[in-house]
Design an enzyme around this catalytic site. Sequence first.
Site, mmCIF file in Angstrom:
data_model
loop_
_atom_site.group_PDB
_atom_site.id
_atom_site.type_symbol
_atom_site.label_atom_id
_atom_site.label_comp_id
_atom_site.label_asym_id
_atom_site.label_seq_id
_atom_site.Cartn_x
_atom_site.Cartn_y
_atom_site.Cartn_z
ATOM 1 N N LYS A 11 0.783 -1.367 0.047
ATOM 2 C CA LYS A 11 0.161 0.009 0.049
ATOM 3 C C LYS A 11 0.918 1.202 0.153
ATOM 4 C CE LYS A 11 -4.127 -2.154 2.112
ATOM 5 N NZ LYS A 11 -4.948 -2.029 3.273
ATOM 6 N N TYR A 51 -12.519 -1.945 -3.673
ATOM 7 C CA TYR A 51 -13.013 -1.722 -2.195
ATOM 8 C C TYR A 51 -14.635 -1.995 -2.178
ATOM 9 C CZ TYR A 51 -8.320 -1.886 0.089
ATOM 10 O OH TYR A 51 -7.315 -2.383 0.511
ATOM 11 N N PHE A 59 -15.601 4.303 6.656
ATOM 12 C CA PHE A 59 -14.160 4.406 6.457
ATOM 13 C C PHE A 59 -13.874 4.472 4.938
ATOM 14 C CE2 PHE A 59 -14.283 0.098 7.678
ATOM 15 C CZ PHE A 59 -13.843 -0.886 6.585
ATOM 16 N N THR A 93 -5.760 -6.760 10.778
ATOM 17 C CA THR A 93 -6.182 -5.580 10.214
ATOM 18 C C THR A 93 -5.409 -4.259 10.790
ATOM 19 O OG1 THR A 93 -8.066 -6.697 9.312
ATOM 20 C CG2 THR A 93 -7.784 -4.051 9.284
ATOM 21 N N ARG A 104 2.323 -6.363 9.344
ATOM 22 C CA ARG A 104 1.694 -5.049 9.966
ATOM 23 C C ARG A 104 2.246 -4.954 11.317
ATOM 24 N NH1 ARG A 104 -4.039 -7.130 7.592
ATOM 25 N NH2 ARG A 104 -4.337 -5.773 5.846
ATOM 26 N N ASN A 114 -2.235 0.206 6.766
ATOM 27 C CA ASN A 114 -1.751 -0.894 7.386
ATOM 28 C C ASN A 114 -0.684 -1.856 6.263
ATOM 29 O OD1 ASN A 114 -3.784 -1.827 5.536
ATOM 30 N ND2 ASN A 114 -5.107 -2.614 7.234
ATOM 31 N N HIS A 117 -2.336 -5.491 1.735
ATOM 32 C CA HIS A 117 -3.591 -6.064 1.406
ATOM 33 C C HIS A 117 -3.319 -7.494 0.797
ATOM 34 C CE1 HIS A 117 -7.487 -7.382 -0.444
ATOM 35 N NE2 HIS A 117 -6.827 -7.928 -1.437
ATOM 36 N N GLU A 128 -9.699 -10.755 -7.764
ATOM 37 C CA GLU A 128 -8.744 -9.718 -7.472
ATOM 38 C C GLU A 128 -7.459 -9.632 -8.492
ATOM 39 O OE1 GLU A 128 -7.966 -9.655 -3.309
ATOM 40 O OE2 GLU A 128 -9.828 -9.048 -2.874
#
Length: 140
Positions: A11, A51, A59, A93, A104, A114, A117, A128
């Site tokens: 990320k 998402y 969020f 998470t 993480r 975080n 994914h 995905e």
Amino acid sequence: MAATRTFSIIKPDATRRNLTGAVTKMLEEAGLRVVASKRIRMSREQAEGFYGVHRERPFFKDLVAFMTSGPVVVQVLEGEDAVARNRQVMGATNPENADEGTIRKVHAESIEANTVHGSDSDENAQIEIDYFFKPEEIVG
Ligand code: ATP
Ligand code: MG
């Protein structure tokens, strides 16, 4: 058990801190092989689609803004029981709840930023992977 595949994203919090190598090393040390990889800047449409299951969550807007805030590295990972193996090395998470030694726990900044994914089922892994990669981009 035969090798399976999962989908991973490094990320924007990780690309910003120059951690793509450090994160990939932890994935590889967990027994996963990077069989496809590219650095991209996600569009808002791409992030919203990816998402989509979280669309109604409070969020969601922030998550899309975060995921488009900088480059990400999308990867296809292969290994024995790849989905579970990847979830294990990623950690929870919320990094506060993540086990010692997980990606993480070591690297994440917050529950949102975080670091990684990982797909949560074989079925979602396939969806995905297809969302970001053409078959010829997965070279083993
Ligand atoms: P990912 O899907 O990114 O692998 P995950 O499966 O552990 O993570 P999900 O519940 O699918 O977690 O949430 C997707 C992402 O949304 C999280 O990784 C995190 O970046 C963000 N997120 C989840 N819960 C929250 C929250 N309560 N507040 C802010 N962001 C959140
Ligand atoms: Mg998830």
